[in-house]
Each structure stands twice: as structure tokens, then as C-alpha cells.
Design a protein around this motif. Sequence first.
Motif, PDB file in Angstrom:
ATOM      1  N   GLY A   1       0.810  -1.215   0.000  1.00 14.71           N
ATOM      2  CA  GLY A   1       0.000   0.000   0.000  1.00 14.71           C
ATOM      3  C   GLY A   1       0.838   1.257   0.000  1.00 14.71           C
ATOM      4  N   ASN A   2       1.920   1.282   0.807  1.00 15.36           N
ATOM      5  CA  ASN A   2       2.806   2.453   0.851  1.00 15.36           C
ATOM      6  C   ASN A   2       3.499   2.674  -0.490  1.00 15.36           C
ATOM      7  N   ALA A   3       3.897   1.568  -1.123  1.00 14.89           N
ATOM      8  CA  ALA A   3       4.573   1.685  -2.417  1.00 14.89           C
ATOM      9  C   ALA A   3       3.620   2.228  -3.482  1.00 14.89           C
ATOM     10  N   LEU A   4       2.367   1.804  -3.446  1.00 12.11           N
ATOM     11  CA  LEU A   4       1.396   2.310  -4.417  1.00 12.11           C
ATOM     12  C   LEU A   4       1.120   3.791  -4.197  1.00 12.11           C
ATOM     13  N   GLU A   5       1.220   4.248  -2.943  1.00 11.74           N
ATOM     14  CA  GLU A   5       1.067   5.677  -2.667  1.00 11.74           C
ATOM     15  C   GLU A   5       2.185   6.462  -3.346  1.00 11.74           C
ATOM     16  N   GLU A   6       3.392   5.871  -3.357  1.00 12.35           N
ATOM     17  CA  GLU A   6       4.529   6.537  -3.987  1.00 12.35           C
ATOM     18  C   GLU A   6       4.388   6.568  -5.507  1.00 12.35           C
ATOM     19  N   ALA A   7       3.510   5.702  -6.041  1.00 14.15           N
ATOM     20  CA  ALA A   7       3.316   5.646  -7.491  1.00 14.15           C
ATOM     21  C   ALA A   7       2.300   6.670  -7.978  1.00 14.15           C
ATOM     22  N   ARG A   8       1.669   7.393  -7.056  1.00 15.40           N
ATOM     23  CA  ARG A   8       0.621   8.343  -7.447  1.00 15.40           C
ATOM     24  C   ARG A   8       1.181   9.373  -8.436  1.00 15.40           C
ATOM     25  N   GLY A   9       0.468   9.529  -9.527  1.00  9.47           N
ATOM     26  CA  GLY A   9       0.890  10.465 -10.561  1.00  9.47           C
ATOM     27  C   GLY A   9       1.842   9.867 -11.573  1.00  9.47           C
ATOM     28  N   LYS A  10       2.370   8.699 -11.268  1.00  9.46           N
ATOM     29  CA  LYS A  10       3.316   8.043 -12.178  1.00  9.46           C
ATOM     30  C   LYS A  10       2.808   6.663 -12.605  1.00  9.46           C
ATOM     31  N   GLU A  11       1.507   6.421 -12.421  1.00  5.45           N
ATOM     32  CA  GLU A  11       0.954   5.083 -12.682  1.00  5.45           C
ATOM     33  C   GLU A  11       1.186   4.638 -14.124  1.00  5.45           C
ATOM     34  N   PHE A  12       0.960   5.538 -15.072  1.00  7.12           N
ATOM     35  CA  PHE A  12       1.090   5.167 -16.476  1.00  7.12           C
ATOM     36  C   PHE A  12       2.533   4.787 -16.810  1.00  7.12           C
ATOM     37  N   GLU A  13       3.494   5.591 -16.365  1.00 10.42           N
ATOM     38  CA  GLU A  13       4.901   5.308 -16.655  1.00 10.42           C
ATOM     39  C   GLU A  13       5.352   3.998 -16.023  1.00 10.42           C
ATOM     40  N   LEU A  14       4.957   3.758 -14.784  1.00 12.50           N
ATOM     41  CA  LEU A  14       5.380   2.539 -14.083  1.00 12.50           C
ATOM     42  C   LEU A  14       4.710   1.298 -14.664  1.00 12.50           C
ATOM     43  N   ALA A  15       3.415   1.411 -14.976  1.00 10.30           N
ATOM     44  CA  ALA A  15       2.688   0.247 -15.473  1.00 10.30           C
ATOM     45  C   ALA A  15       3.144  -0.172 -16.853  1.00 10.30           C
TER      46      ALA A  15
ATOM     47  N   ARG B   1      -8.369   4.623  -9.326  1.00 10.68           N
ATOM     48  CA  ARG B   1      -9.043   5.911  -9.519  1.00 10.68           C
ATOM     49  C   ARG B   1      -8.048   6.975  -9.963  1.00 10.68           C
ATOM     50  N   SER B   2      -6.845   6.875  -9.439  1.00 11.85           N
ATOM     51  CA  SER B   2      -5.824   7.858  -9.786  1.00 11.85           C
ATOM     52  C   SER B   2      -5.400   7.750 -11.249  1.00 11.85           C
ATOM     53  N   CYS B   3      -5.419   6.524 -11.785  1.00 12.04           N
ATOM     54  CA  CYS B   3      -4.976   6.331 -13.169  1.00 12.04           C
ATOM     55  C   CYS B   3      -6.134   6.075 -14.116  1.00 12.04           C
ATOM     56  N   ALA B   4      -7.373   6.371 -13.698  1.00 13.24           N
ATOM     57  CA  ALA B   4      -8.546   6.068 -14.514  1.00 13.24           C
ATOM     58  C   ALA B   4      -8.474   6.730 -15.881  1.00 13.24           C
ATOM     59  N   LYS B   5      -8.016   7.998 -15.924  1.00 13.72           N
ATOM     60  CA  LYS B   5      -7.971   8.708 -17.206  1.00 13.72           C
ATOM     61  C   LYS B   5      -6.963   8.071 -18.165  1.00 13.72           C
ATOM     62  N   ASP B   6      -5.979   7.381 -17.624  1.00 12.60           N
ATOM     63  CA  ASP B   6      -4.964   6.724 -18.454  1.00 12.60           C
ATOM     64  C   ASP B   6      -5.193   5.220 -18.579  1.00 12.60           C
ATOM     65  N   PHE B   7      -6.296   4.716 -18.025  1.00 17.90           N
ATOM     66  CA  PHE B   7      -6.509   3.265 -18.021  1.00 17.90           C
ATOM     67  C   PHE B   7      -6.538   2.674 -19.434  1.00 17.90           C
ATOM     68  N   PRO B   8      -7.237   3.284 -20.424  1.00 22.84           N
ATOM     69  CA  PRO B   8      -7.202   2.707 -21.776  1.00 22.84           C
ATOM     70  C   PRO B   8      -5.789   2.622 -22.341  1.00 22.84           C
ATOM     71  N   SER B   9      -4.976   3.650 -22.104  1.00 23.79           N
ATOM     72  CA  SER B   9      -3.601   3.643 -22.613  1.00 23.79           C
ATOM     73  C   SER B   9      -2.775   2.562 -21.935  1.00 23.79           C
TER      74      SER B   9
ATOM     75  N   ALA C   1     -15.733   4.876 -12.540  1.00 28.17           N
ATOM     76  CA  ALA C   1     -14.820   5.914 -13.030  1.00 28.17           C
ATOM     77  C   ALA C   1     -14.052   5.425 -14.258  1.00 28.17           C
ATOM     78  N   ILE C   2     -13.614   4.178 -14.222  1.00 29.93           N
ATOM     79  CA  ILE C   2     -12.885   3.610 -15.363  1.00 29.93           C
ATOM     80  C   ILE C   2     -13.805   3.456 -16.562  1.00 29.93           C
ATOM     81  N   CYS C   3     -15.023   2.983 -16.303  1.00 30.49           N
ATOM     82  CA  CYS C   3     -15.979   2.710 -17.375  1.00 30.49           C
ATOM     83  C   CYS C   3     -16.356   3.994 -18.118  1.00 30.49           C
ATOM     84  N   LYS C   4     -16.483   5.099 -17.404  1.00 30.49           N
ATOM     85  CA  LYS C   4     -16.831   6.368 -18.033  1.00 30.49           C
ATOM     86  C   LYS C   4     -15.754   6.802 -19.020  1.00 30.49           C
TER      87      LYS C   4
END
Length: 753
Positions: A105-119, A145-153, A190-193
Motif C-alpha cells: 500500500g505504501n509503495a502504491l502511494e509513492e506511485a501516485r501520478g506516475k501510474e502510467f509510466e510505471l505500469a 481511480r488515480s490512473c482512470a484517465k490513463d486506463f485505456p492507454s 470511473a474507469i468505465c466512463k
Amino acid sequence: MVSFGSKALPLRRLGGIMGDEDNSHKRSRKKMGMSRKPVKQSNSFDANVNKNGTGRGSQRQSDWETQRSVVRKQVDPETTKYFSEIANLIESSEVDMDERSVVCGNALEEARGKEFELATDYYLSHTMQTLLEGCDVNSLCSFLRSCAKDFPSIAMDRSGSHVAETAIKSLSQHLQDNDVYSVIEDTLNAICKVIVKNPGDLMCDCYGSHVLRSLLSLFKGVPLDSSEFNRRKSSSVLAERLNFKASRADTDISPQAVQGFPGLLDFLVSGMSKCIQNNIKTMQVDQYSSLVLQSALKLLAGDEEKLLQIIPILIGCTREEILEGDSIKTTKVRNILYLMKETAFSHLMEVALEVAPEVLYNEMFTKVFRNSLFELSSHHCGNFVIQALISHAGSQDQMEVIWEELGSKFKDLLKMGKSGVIASLIAASQRLHLYEHKCCEALATAVHSSNESSTCIVPRILFLDSYFYCEDKSNWNWPSGAKMHVMGSLILQGVFRFQNEFIQPFITSITSLNADNILEAAKDSGGARVIEAFLSSDASAKLKRRLIMKLRGHFGELSLQSSGSFTVEKCFTVGNISLREAIVSELLTVQSELWNTKQGPHLMRKLDVDGFAARPDQWRSRQESKQSTFNEFYSTFGSSETKPSKNSSFLSDDSKKTSQPNKINQMREEIAHLQASPAPFLSTTGFKRKPNKPEKSSKKFARNSADEDVPKVKKNKSKNIVTDEGTSQSMGKAEKKRHREDVLQKSPKKLKR
């Protein structure tokens, strides 16, 4: 916990970090066994598909162009170093299960804002998968939820798609806790929208299509790894079409392993439908969108209203044209027929015909397929659509149309290698009890002329390709050592399920085979099933025993083979006392090897080989008593349609009628109940069970078929007999003797060999 590079790590881990800076993420990948094969060419799916689009199983290049371009930033060295250290920490034995969730959980907090690059990073994506599997539901939903806008990519990336599917699978596992349902629903909403704004991107992408299918399954509430709603094995589909397996339409096809999200499913499918309407030409022939739509149709099976909306769209028509009496333009019909010769669309149409409501199926049959059955049957893709169409025909009028267009084309279809169409037609004839005799006549005529003996029919069907590719067919002979034709064997299995009077040429042919050919057939998996189908047919017991006699001396050899063991069991079931004794005697010579095979323990117990070895006389007595009880039961309770003939043997399948499966199953239950009543032959004296061989292990090796044997009677090890009411009572010797005499007096005389 101390701060290391602005990231929080446990103090005890600090000493091991300093020496593992270089390439630690590469070593962790190897340890985890999760490395993906790098793609040397472009990351786009165009670089990973077969350019040859001529075959049915070949891939087709998508014409869909992604609407927006996403530039992925490079992951900075400090972040790369941190997540590599996290991966090593999780893999080590220093983190227990309680701490693991907190660390993830702590590591995922550190990924906030960088989800697309890391994934989407080839190496770090594996670490992200591990974190998503190990974190709690709140951290998981926060990440999504944080990466919902980038989920398709993310979903359309070679590495990111694995991260997206891992997240979906983790959500499915957390749904077992009802308290988190609303949290997960908000996250998925949020992802579905984001997806429904442009679902075509995901649908036509080789990676994104897999993620979208997983989402659809999650919304429906079915297991993500369920083969029923992804790409089912062709053998499963074929078994349904040829009546070897109950249709999914007749069974509960959606076991709710987890809670679903019906509202989100409707929302996503509606968005997909609008996208299809706007891009119909691309969607109809794209292989990846075809897979998504196949999954969607299977998940919507039973929901007639939604299917009536989406299927007309898929074939390029309006609902009014299909359902409300409007005629479909000739040019549009020709276009639909042309599309059925495309790989992707033919697969889609198979599923559409499988799940279509009856009213929709009937209209498509009349307005689209009529007068084009042979044309499509002759095509290497279209013939599969016709197989699906025939398999779901449900009326006499439809069967008349099918027979009118294909009944005279059996030989042509076999020459073209389209034997699956004939197999489906035979199965439909049997299911609907229409054109049964004509089907058998047409098949026999297709493989032999009127001036030839009928003995050649079965061999030629067993080796369809060998026969039809032979230039001098009049001099064709059994190709010794060749593998038997899979579809040919399935056709013969279907033929032997017809009534006796329809299949006399086939019975004559198979019983005329010499001993060497029968043995070769029994050693082939397809040929063995043909023999078993014949032994389960309406043919006389005398003819069945004639065939079994040709296998004498080889039962031990066959029993050691996985497919041959079922043939041996069927021969034992159908044979008379002397044949059963001969079979068991041969199995005794290989019993040590037989116990070490998968199927051996089941066969040894089913035939009571140890009981025969210990006390042959008692074994014979038990077999005779079982035969007597069986015959008494049928003489008392069996109808005129199910009574065995005078020359039929114990547990012979002569009396079975495939048209009365419910009645036969009910009788089997009554037989089992009758055999559970007090009778001396149920004693297990002399029966030996091989040690360390659990009974339950044999269940997996029993073939699941419509013609399985009478249920096994539970052995009664005590001297007490359990009555129907469950009470236990002791029988004196005199009572047992009188009971035995009564049974023997009622038993018919032993059958002659």
C-alpha cells in the motif's frame, strides 16, 4: 521505518539495499519467473500479427486507428531504484503477510501520478503487478481511480495490459467481501466512463481487447478464467453441436462466483454498440473486436431484449429489417454472406447464432441463410457458420430447408473436406427425429456405390481423407498405421445412435472388419469411441459379441492405454459371462502394470479383478445374480420400448433409446435402489482392495457420457443388511438360503455363447 531517497523503507532492510543497486530489478524478474518475451519489432500489434489472412485461424490486421497519442515519460532513476528495492524486499522472507499489505500500500502511494509510466515500463510493470496483488482493497481502488484517465492507454500497452488485468483480478477476489462492494463499484464506474468515450480503441487492440473482456466478465460476475465466457475449446463446442454434451442453453451458464455489476455491464455494452454503429465496417472484420463481441454475446445469453438490439447491429441491419417484416435489400444480404467468409466475422456469427433468441434466429434463417447453405458450406470459414446454424435448428420447416439444400450434397461436401457440416446435419436429424433414415442412406451412398459391398462403408469413413484423396478409389484399402479421421469417427459415433433399422449397412460393415483392423481401431482414440458407440447401439447382442470376440487376447494390452481402457470396460459390460471372465483373466496378467496407470485402479475395481483372482466361483455367482436382477427389473418395470431382447446380455445397452434419456436415467436410479436391497450377491467376500489406492481417485477417469453404466452399488462389508428405511437387521442362514433359491428360480437360463 526510515526515509531512503524520500521513500519510506523498513530500517532492517537498509543494510541490504546499498549492495543491490545495480540491475536488482533484472534479477528480481528472473526470480519471480514472470519475464515476458521482448518484442524486437514495434510495440504496435501490427508487428505481432500474421500477415497471412487467408486461413480461418489466421490473424487480421486491424484498421482501427487510435484517436489520441500518449507520450510515455521515462521513469526517473530514483523511482526505478526505489521500486526495484521494493521488489527485492517483497521477495525476501523478511516481510510477513501482515506487513506485506502495508508495504504494498505504501509503495502504491509513492506511485501516485506516475501510474502510467510505471505500469508500461517493461521491468517495473512486474513490480506493479506484485503490489496490486498484495495490497488491500482501499489501496487498490485508490491506485485505479488515480490512473482512470490513463486506463485505456495502460490497457493497450504490451506490459501495461498485464498490470490492468492483474488489477481487475484483484478486484474480483476482494468482491468476496460484501462490505467493499460500493467502493469497488465507484472505482469501476470511473474507469468505465473513460472507456465508453472511445471503446473502439480497446476493442480493436490486441492487448486492450483482453483487458476489456476481463472487465466484461467482472461486470457479469463470472470467474475471469472461465473458459465458458472466453475462447471455449473447439472440442467443447463440437460436443454440444453433435449432441455429445448438453447445450449451455439448457444448463445454468452463469455461475455467480462473485457479485456482478449489471448496471455497469449495460452501460459498457451500450457504449460498445454505439461505437459499432459508427464504425461497423471495421468492427465486422477486426479479429480483436470480434473476440470482445463474442465474449459480450455469451455474457448476454438469455437477455433477449439486449440481444435483439445488438445482433442486428453486428450483421449490419436494423431491428425492423430483421424482426418487423421488412425485407432486407439483396445487396445487404450479399454483403452479410460475403462477411461470413471472413475469419473474424464467421467466428462472431457462430456465437450470435448460438445465443440468438428463437424469433431472431428464425428470421435470420429465412432472410439471410436460405438458398445459400451450400455456398457457405463449401467455404473454409463459412462452413463453420452453417454448422452452428444447423446445430440450433429447431423446427421441421427449417430442417426441410436444410435437407433440400444439403441432402444431395453429402459426397461433394466430403470431397471438399467439409465433413463437419455432415456431422452437424446428422446430429440435428437425430435430435429432431427428422430425415434419420435419409441421412444414413445419403452418408452410405457418399462413400460406396450400389455395386459395391457395404462392408467398405465404415473403413472409408474412418479414413475420409485417405479415401477421397485416393485417385483409384476402387482399389483403396485400409491404410495400416494411419491415424483415423477425427470428424469421420465423430460421424460414425452419431450414426450408431440411430435406431437399428436405419443403420444396418453400418452394422454389417463394422462387424465384417477383420481382427487386425478391429484391434487397430481400438488402439486409436477415435476408432475406440466408434467401437464403444457400436456396443452402445441398438444392434443385437450377438453381433456385439462377435466384434468383442475379435479382441480376445488383446484386452490386457488395451487396458494399459488411456482410451483402450474404456473400450475394455464397455466390452465387459456388453459381454456375456464367459466373455467377461475371459476379459478379467487377461487383465490379471497385467494387473501390476495396470495399477500404475491412471485408468487402471478404476478398471480393476469396476471389473472386480481382485475378487475374481481370489474366488472365481463367487465372482461368477455375483455376475450371474446381477444379470438376473437386471433382467427381472426390466421385465417388471421396463416399457415395451426399453425391454431387452432375449439374446441381450447383462447391462447391455441394447435397450437404450437416446430419445428417452430421462426415462432411462430414472430406471438406472431404480436399479441402484433395487440392488441396495437385501440380496446375497451383494456380499463382498473375497473382494480385495489394493492398499494405498483411494477410491475417490478413480472418479476422474470415468468417462462422462450419456451411456454410462448402472450406478455402482456400495459394498456392504458387514453382515447386516440395510433396508430402505435405514434400519439394520440380521438375516439368518436359512433366510439367506431361501432368498437365494427364490432369486435363482426366477432367473432365466444362462445364455448360450
